[in-house]
Structures are given as C-alpha cells and as structure tokens.
Design a protein around this motif. Structure first.
Motif, mmCIF file in Angstrom:
data_model
loop_
_atom_site.group_PDB
_atom_site.id
_atom_site.type_symbol
_atom_site.label_atom_id
_atom_site.label_comp_id
_atom_site.label_asym_id
_atom_site.label_seq_id
_atom_site.Cartn_x
_atom_site.Cartn_y
_atom_site.Cartn_z
ATOM 1 N N TYR A 189 0.840 -1.201 0.000
ATOM 2 C CA TYR A 189 0.000 0.000 0.000
ATOM 3 C C TYR A 189 0.869 1.243 0.000
ATOM 4 O O TYR A 189 1.873 1.317 0.719
ATOM 5 C CB TYR A 189 -0.925 0.012 1.221
ATOM 6 C CG TYR A 189 -2.192 -0.787 1.007
ATOM 7 C CD1 TYR A 189 -3.334 -0.184 0.496
ATOM 8 C CD2 TYR A 189 -2.230 -2.148 1.292
ATOM 9 C CE1 TYR A 189 -4.493 -0.912 0.289
ATOM 10 C CE2 TYR A 189 -3.379 -2.892 1.086
ATOM 11 C CZ TYR A 189 -4.513 -2.265 0.577
ATOM 12 O OH TYR A 189 -5.655 -2.989 0.362
ATOM 13 N N ARG A 190 0.483 2.215 -0.806
ATOM 14 C CA ARG A 190 1.208 3.483 -0.858
ATOM 15 C C ARG A 190 0.789 4.371 0.313
ATOM 16 O O ARG A 190 -0.245 4.149 0.935
ATOM 17 C CB ARG A 190 0.940 4.195 -2.185
ATOM 18 C CG ARG A 190 1.387 3.394 -3.394
ATOM 19 C CD ARG A 190 1.358 4.221 -4.655
ATOM 20 N NE ARG A 190 1.800 3.427 -5.799
ATOM 21 C CZ ARG A 190 2.361 3.936 -6.884
ATOM 22 N NH1 ARG A 190 2.559 5.238 -6.981
ATOM 23 N NH2 ARG A 190 2.732 3.157 -7.882
ATOM 24 N N ASP A 191 1.581 5.388 0.536
ATOM 25 C CA ASP A 191 1.312 6.297 1.653
ATOM 26 C C ASP A 191 0.385 7.422 1.194
ATOM 27 O O ASP A 191 0.720 8.605 1.258
ATOM 28 C CB ASP A 191 2.627 6.856 2.196
ATOM 29 C CG ASP A 191 2.430 7.609 3.504
ATOM 30 O OD1 ASP A 191 1.409 7.349 4.179
ATOM 31 O OD2 ASP A 191 3.278 8.453 3.838
ATOM 32 N N THR A 192 -0.797 7.034 0.689
ATOM 33 C CA THR A 192 -1.790 8.031 0.291
ATOM 34 C C THR A 192 -2.578 8.471 1.521
ATOM 35 O O THR A 192 -2.525 7.831 2.580
ATOM 36 C CB THR A 192 -2.749 7.448 -0.757
ATOM 37 O OG1 THR A 192 -3.336 6.248 -0.230
ATOM 38 C CG2 THR A 192 -2.010 7.112 -2.043
ATOM 39 N N ALA A 193 -3.334 9.541 1.360
ATOM 40 C CA ALA A 193 -4.037 10.108 2.514
ATOM 41 C C ALA A 193 -5.097 9.151 3.056
ATOM 42 O O ALA A 193 -5.238 8.993 4.281
ATOM 43 C CB ALA A 193 -4.677 11.435 2.121
ATOM 44 N N ASP A 248 -1.798 -0.845 -3.843
ATOM 45 C CA ASP A 248 -1.108 0.066 -4.769
ATOM 46 C C ASP A 248 -2.049 1.132 -5.323
ATOM 47 O O ASP A 248 -1.929 1.553 -6.471
ATOM 48 C CB ASP A 248 -0.463 -0.719 -5.918
ATOM 49 C CG ASP A 248 0.542 0.130 -6.692
ATOM 50 O OD1 ASP A 248 1.283 0.892 -6.052
ATOM 51 O OD2 ASP A 248 0.579 0.032 -7.930
ATOM 52 N N HIS A 249 -2.992 1.590 -4.502
ATOM 53 C CA HIS A 249 -3.891 2.668 -4.922
ATOM 54 C C HIS A 249 -3.087 3.951 -5.092
ATOM 55 O O HIS A 249 -2.209 4.267 -4.290
ATOM 56 C CB HIS A 249 -5.002 2.865 -3.881
ATOM 57 C CG HIS A 249 -6.206 3.579 -4.417
ATOM 58 N ND1 HIS A 249 -6.191 4.911 -4.756
ATOM 59 C CD2 HIS A 249 -7.462 3.134 -4.680
ATOM 60 C CE1 HIS A 249 -7.391 5.262 -5.199
ATOM 61 N NE2 HIS A 249 -8.180 4.203 -5.163
ATOM 62 N N ARG A 250 -3.397 4.692 -6.168
ATOM 63 C CA ARG A 250 -2.617 5.896 -6.489
ATOM 64 C C ARG A 250 -3.253 7.174 -5.941
ATOM 65 O O ARG A 250 -2.742 8.268 -6.188
ATOM 66 C CB ARG A 250 -2.453 6.028 -8.002
ATOM 67 C CG ARG A 250 -2.025 4.743 -8.722
ATOM 68 C CD ARG A 250 -0.670 4.265 -8.249
ATOM 69 N NE ARG A 250 -0.277 2.982 -8.782
ATOM 70 C CZ ARG A 250 0.345 2.793 -9.951
ATOM 71 N NH1 ARG A 250 0.602 3.809 -10.732
ATOM 72 N NH2 ARG A 250 0.703 1.581 -10.323
ATOM 73 N N GLY A 251 -4.384 7.055 -5.251
ATOM 74 C CA GLY A 251 -5.042 8.243 -4.722
ATOM 75 C C GLY A 251 -5.852 8.998 -5.748
ATOM 76 O O GLY A 251 -6.217 10.160 -5.528
ATOM 77 N N THR A 252 -6.147 8.360 -6.890
ATOM 78 C CA THR A 252 -6.955 8.991 -7.937
ATOM 79 C C THR A 252 -8.062 8.037 -8.365
ATOM 80 O O THR A 252 -8.001 6.837 -8.108
ATOM 81 C CB THR A 252 -6.096 9.353 -9.166
ATOM 82 O OG1 THR A 252 -5.395 8.181 -9.606
ATOM 83 C CG2 THR A 252 -5.092 10.443 -8.833
ATOM 84 N N THR A 253 -9.064 8.578 -9.046
ATOM 85 C CA THR A 253 -10.237 7.795 -9.421
ATOM 86 C C THR A 253 -10.031 7.082 -10.753
ATOM 87 O O THR A 253 -9.097 7.392 -11.511
ATOM 88 C CB THR A 253 -11.469 8.705 -9.537
ATOM 89 O OG1 THR A 253 -11.219 9.675 -10.565
ATOM 90 C CG2 THR A 253 -11.745 9.419 -8.224
#
Length: 757
Positions: free
Chosen positions: A466-470, A517-522
């Motif tokens: 997992y990335r460090d997205t908000a 690996d979600h990039r924080g975008t839709t």
C-alpha cells in the motif's frame, strides 16, 4: 317411362389464344438438326487430316498440344517453322518452337491495353505483318528465331469469349502458301483445337496456383516459427524469397526509426565478411525508388537502369544482372524493401512478380509480429525486473515474520469485536497481528491447514504494497477487513450457513488486497489522462480495482506468500474467482449495477443454496466494509472526510494544472463538504446498509449511527458557512480540531455523546 332419344352435342372450336411451347410444336427432325447445328464448311483443310489431327490432341499439358499444332500447321502451310505466341493480360510468351519444347520459356511483359486493341483490330480473320505488330512481339520473335531476315506470317487467333482475356499469335516462318490460304488454314485448325488448348492451359494455371498457395502456406509456417529472433526471421525471409522465384541472392532493407534510411544488417550469400551494415538514403537506388513509390520493379539489365545503386555492388562484391524489387508493408505502410537479384535462368517474369506480391504480405505480417513480439518480451522483462525491484524493496525478511509469529502481546484492545469499533484506534505497528488474529478466531487456519508463517508473510507483503496516500492506504484495508470480520462474528454468518469457511477466507483476503497500490486517484481520472493502468484495464472497466486484483495475485505468487496452496485445485480456483468478484465489487459503478438484484433478494428472500445469492452477499459485504468508516460516529467520519478530500482536492489540482475543470467534489474552491457528505450518506451508505439490515437486523444500529452523523453534518453547515466568510477553505475548516465541539454547540443540549461517539 317415356323413351327419350339421346343426342351428341357438337364440339365447339375455341380459338388458340397462346402459342404452344417449343416442345409441343410439330417440327421436322431434319429441319431441327439444321437449325441447332451450324454447318461445318472447310475451305482449305482436308477433313480426314483435320479429324486425325484433332484425334491426336490427347496430351495433358499445353506444351505437348502446342507441339502437335505447330507440326500440323507447318506441314499444311509448307512452312520452315511454326510456333505460337500466347498472350495474357500481363505478358507474351513462347514455350514451344516447332517440335522443340524450350527449357527456358521466352517471355516479354506487355503494356496495358494491347489485348483490347488487338481484339478490336483482328476481330475478322486476317494476317498481321511484322510492321503492324507491337514491338513487344517483334522482340520476342527475334529472340526465338535464329534467322532474323526470314519471312514470318502471323495470324492472330482471338478467344471466342471475351471474358477469357487471352489471344494466340500463330507464327509461320517462310510459308510456301499464300496469306489468304494461311489465314483460312490457321482459323480452321484452331476452330477445333483452341478449346482443348485453352482448357489444358487453364488447368495448368490452376494447378500451378494451388502449388504456389501451398508453398506460400509452408513459407508462412516457417516464418511465424522464427518470430522470437528478428535476424533469424530476416534470414529465413531471404532464403524463402530466393527459393520461390529461383534467384541467386536476396537483400532485405528495413527503414530505420527516423524513416530516412534503408538499412540491412543481415546478409544473404557470400557478402564480404567485413560488411556489418549497409545503409543508404531511402530515396537512393532501385530499393529507394520502391520504398518511396511502393511499386514493384522488374529490371532485366541492372547496370542499364538509371536508378541502379552501383556502390552497393562495390561494397558487397556482388555482380548484379537483373533485379526484382518489391515493397514490404505492414498495417502502417511500407516498412522495408526486398530485392531479389539474378534469376538463375533468364529474367524475372510476371509470375515471379505475382509470387513476390503474395509473399510480401507474409513478410510484412511476420516482421511486424516479430517486432511486436520483441517489444512485448522486452516489456515483460522490464516488468519482471520492476517486480523484482519492487519485491526487493517490499521484501519481508524472515526475522520480521518470526517476530510477528512470536509476539507475546495478547492484542486485546477493548470493544474490538463490536460493530461500531474503529480499527483506526489500533497502533499501526500492531495491525498485522490483529489481522492474523482475525483469521485465527474464525478458525480458518485450522480449518484449511494454512501455514501460519506463509499467511503472516502475505499480510506483511500486503502492508508494504500500500502506498502512503491520505486515505486509500493500509489502515483503510485494516478497517475494511475488520468490518467483514466482526460482521461474520456478530451476525453468525458461518454458524447459520450464510457463508462457508472458504467464502469467509476469500472475503478476508479480498478485504486485505482490495486497494493494493492505490494511487489516490479515481478510475475516470486514470482513463482521462491515459495512464499505463488505463491502457491495461480500461477496455474491461474498473481500472483501479483490476489493478488491485492483479497486485494481490502478484503477492500470492511471490515465493513463500501463497498461503492458499493448502487448498485443492477446485477450491483454489473458486477462491480466485471470489477474489475477483469481491475486489471488483468495491467499484461503486459495479455496486450500483448489483443494487437492484440485492434489493430483489431482500424482497424474495435469501436462499442459502443459491450460488448467485451467495455471490451477491459477498459483494454486499465488500461494499459495506468499504463504507464502514461512516458507521463509527461523527468524529471518525470527520477524520476520514479530511483524508478523502485531501486526495480528492489533490486530484482536482492536477486536473486544473492540465487545463481541465475538476468536478465539484474535487474542486477545493467550490466543494461544500457538509453537503457532499450528506449526499454521500443518503445516496450510497444508508441505502446499502439498509439492504444489509434486512438480511441481518443487527446492522440497524449502524444505520442509526449514520443518521446521527448526518445530523452532525447538517449542523456543521452553519459553521462552515461562518468560516467561509472568514476566508477559510473547506479542507482547512475540516482540519480544525475545534470543529467537533462547535458542532455539539450548534446542535444544542441533548445526548450529543451518542451523536459524536
């Protein structure tokens, strides 16, 4: 009874209104034969000789037939020699002179329109003098005849059916008869022999075409077996091209990346060993002409041709006599040129040109696929290296796994088993242990004989994935997994048969990997800007969800991470299918498609034996887990909203920099967070949980909490409006630590503890 005399009534004759059909007419037999069969009138031919000649036409090849025709015409016209020139739409050729079959057929290409003009000119029987014929035919005669000064009488024979575009020139050398006799004799001869000759020629052409097609299919099989090695493929192309047209040498030039030069790096034959590459401008020489014009070129004498690039012979040490050069195309256009040199016997023919044009299709396809294959292999290798690098940086060492397994902390945080407990209160470093405990408490490890060390390693790898997205980070995955775990426990789904242990195992695994690996975008953002992920998955929809699924499977396939290897093949495949369905269900677009079916199940009743009902229940659980932060009270909802809108506004800022106007919820300047949150609760969260509550009444308490949270957001509208006027933005107001207290004050006295939790 009185006797009554009988009378015969006279027949009335009626006029014939229609003509009787032909088969009912009275026709004299002799008259009928005379009408149906035209009379045969021979003016100069001896009938017995002609019949004997026709009877002798039994050869099954055109050369044998021509030999007999030549012999007959030579004898009857008292000529020194006789031969036939066969003319097609592309070439004129002689294959037999007198009684001698030529080893090498003499051919000449003919310009367009010659046959049409000859049909018009010689539709009436007549002979043609040498001066009247096209120079193409005169050149062909001069090649065939040894004595150039002899008298040649030529009689054109036209095929009776203009659909068969062909004619024959009967050539008689120094005949003893006059021209009028010769014209009649030749026409009477071909009246009875032409059909046999044409049918035999057609049969030969069809057999030859079949053989060529089989040869080309064999070539295609050979070429497509060399796709993995482009130089090897090019060598195979050159070898097959040589064999097809019987040439000494084949050169293959491909356009470079700049599309400015023709380059050859693979050579055929005895090219000088020190020549590593031949490169010249794409507009130079015959190959350059073909590359720029796209036309096939057939040259009989290379050094007499103005476009011949002599430097190439000097550099390679090869002496070129004649050339057949043709373009190689793929879907985008010309990608190269093949140049065949020095036909072993004679010159390249029109048939060679047709073969080359057919062959070039396979060349273009095989080269294109080889280049694509090469790029695909390179991409796969780069991906493999990237995965190796990613796994190296994500690598979980054995010591970390052991510490997790030997952890002596009981991890008994209060209220952990409650539906409204928020896992965000768990220290981050302890979350892997709590995940492992969920699998243990559902007895999944014991049930399936799961290797605990492998499961622990899988959990740690997922955490690092997992990335460090908000918002879409590891803690979100923990929250989703926790909700599904406590729902299974509190609603007794395993005990009452709503879920099987295998389905519970698939559900928890899906929760862990559902946003990997979600990039924080839709999804729409990924498609709009054309990211790599969109290129991979946009055709199937749910871009990010398919990527999350792919990453989950990637970790499962990592060494010592496949904790599902304890399952039998059928169970393993079923778990993979459920992983796909569950992770894709977290795309709200898919959820809304399933929503009517979910509502239908609550109306008609959930059937535990119905596999479709069980699949939909898993999807419902995933969606509820994904929305579960909204069931923890206003304080958690406020903190989560802060994380979500930080992601949303970051995406909106990127879109604005790209010159696009972001949608309202992504626009930090226009978004009204309280209104958006109320709409989200009303249109998504509460309707979804109402379906869950109809199946499991214990979920009603979660709906009550969301209704209370909605009241808090309603109360916050005035607070946000006040801060807007002070020049603060939505996110800044949301991040204010005093917001909760202000909401309590705005709501007045009452049981605010229940509202805020």
């Amino acid at each position: 009874m009185e006797y009554m005399p009988t009378y015969k009534l006279p027949k009335k004759s009626r006029p014939c209104l229609m003509e009787p059909p032909p088969y009912c007419r009275n026709t004299d037999r002799a008259q009928a034969l005379e009408i149906s069969t035209p009379p045969v009138r021979l003016e100069v031919s001896d009938p017995s000789k002609l019949l004997s000649f026709v009877e002798s036409l039994k050869d099954n090849n055109s050369k044998g037939l021509e030999k007999r025709i030549n012999k007959y015409l030579k004898r009857e016209t008292e000529s020194q020699q006789a031969f036939l020139i066969s003319v097609t739409s592309e070439e004129a050729y002689v294959q037999v002179v007198g009684g001698k079959k030529l080893n090498l057929i003499k051919r000449n290409k003919i310009p367009q329109g010659i046959i049409g003009s000859m049909y018009e000119k010689y539709k009436d029987p007549q002979c043609a003098s040498l001066g009247e014929l096209h120079p193409v035919f005169e050149d062909l005669m001069s090649v065939v005849l040894d004595n150039k000064s002899c008298n040649v009488v030529t009689v054109p024979i036209l095929t009776p059916d203009n659909s068969y575009i062909c004619l024959i020139l009967a050539c008689l050398v120094n005949p003893g008869k006059n021209n009028a006799f010769i014209v009649r004799m030749v026409n009477e001869t071909f009246r009875f022999s032409l059909t046999v000759l044409l049918n035999t020629t057609t049969s030969e052409e069809e057999a030859k075409t079949k053989k060529e097609c089989q040869a080309l299919l064999g070539v295609a099989r050979k070429l497509f077996s060399h796709l993995g090695d482009l130089p090897d493929l090019l060598r195979e192309i050159m070898a097959e091209a040589r064999n097809l047209v019987d040439a000494e040498r084949c050169s293959l030039f491909l356009l470079d990346e700049a599309n400015e030069n023709l380059v050859a790096t693979v050579f055929d034959g005895s090219t000088s060993a020190d020549v590593k590459e031949v490169k010249f401008p794409k507009n130079a020489g015959i190959a350059g002409h073909v590359a720029t014009s796209g036309e096939i070129v057939n040259i009989k004498n290379a050094y007499d041709h103005p476009s011949f690039y002599k430097d190439l012979d000097e550099r390679t040490g090869f002496k070129t006599r004649n050339i057949l050069c043709f373009p190689i195309r793929d879907e985008s256009g010309i990608i190269g040129v093949a140049q065949l040199c020095n036909k072993k016997e004679g010159d390249f023919t029109a048939e060679d040109e047709e073969t080359a044009l057919a062959f070039t299709v396979y060349c273009g396809l095989s080269i294109m696929h080889s280049l694509v294959y090469k790029k695909t292999n390179e991409a796969q290798m780069r991906t493999h290296l990237s995965n190796e690098m990613m796994m190296y940086h994500m690598k979980v060492d054995d010591e970390t796994v052991k510490r997790m397994l030997l952890c002596i902390d009981p991890h008994n945080i209060p209220n952990f088993e409650n539906l409204n407990f928020s896992p965000r209160n768990i220290p981050l470093e302890e979350t892997p242990c709590y995940i492992l405990k969920m699998f243990e408490r559902l007895r999944l490890i014991v049930k399936f004989g799961i290797n605990k060390e492998t499961l622990a390693r899988f959990i740690l790898y997922v955490q690092k994935g997992y990335r460090d997205t908000a918002y879409h980070n590891w803690m979100h995955a923990v929250c989703v997994t926790h909700f599904c775990y406590v729902a299974i426990r509190n609603f007794k789904m395993l005990e009452h048969g709503y879920l099987s242990p295998l389905e519970a195992l698939a559900l928890l695994t899906s929760c862990l990997g559902h946003d990997l690996d979600h990039r924080g975008t839709t999804n729409s953002f990924q498609v709009k800007i054309g990211t790599t992920l969109a290129s991979l998955y946009s055709s199937d929809g749910s871009v990010m969800e398919r990527h999350h699924l792919s990453q989950t499977l990637c970790i499962l396939n990592t060494q010592k991470c496949n904790f599902l290897e304890c399952l039998d093949n059928q169970s393993f495949k079923r778990v993979l299918d459920m992983l796909r369905d569950c992770i894709l269900a977290t795309d709200l677009a898919n959820h809304f498609k399933l929503l009517p079916r979910m509502e239908e199940i609550t109306t008609s009743g959930y059937v535990k034996s119905n596999l479709e009902h069980r699949r939909i229940l898993l999807s419902l659980m995933m969606t509820c887990g994904d929305l579960s932060d909204q069931t923890k009270g206003f304080k958690i909802a406020q903190n989560v909203a802060e994380m979500v809108y930080e992601e949303f506004f970051t995406q909106g800022d990127i879109e604005r920099r790209m010159g696009n106007q972001p949608i309202l919820m992504m626009d930090r300047e226009k978004a009204s967070i309280p209104d958006l949150q109320i709409e989200f609760l009303d249109s998504v969260c509460i309707p979804t949980y109402k379906i869950l509550a109809l199946l499991f009444p214990g979920a009603q308490s979660l709906i009550d909490i969301m209704e209370s949270t909605k009241q808090c957001w309603e109360a916050s509208k005035a607070i946000f409006h006040k801060h807007y006027q002070a020049g603060r933005g939505s996110l800044e107001i949301l991040q204010n630590t005093a917001l909760e207290e202000e909401v309590v004050q705005e709501m007045g006295t009452g049981n605010t503890e229940q509202l805020v939790l």
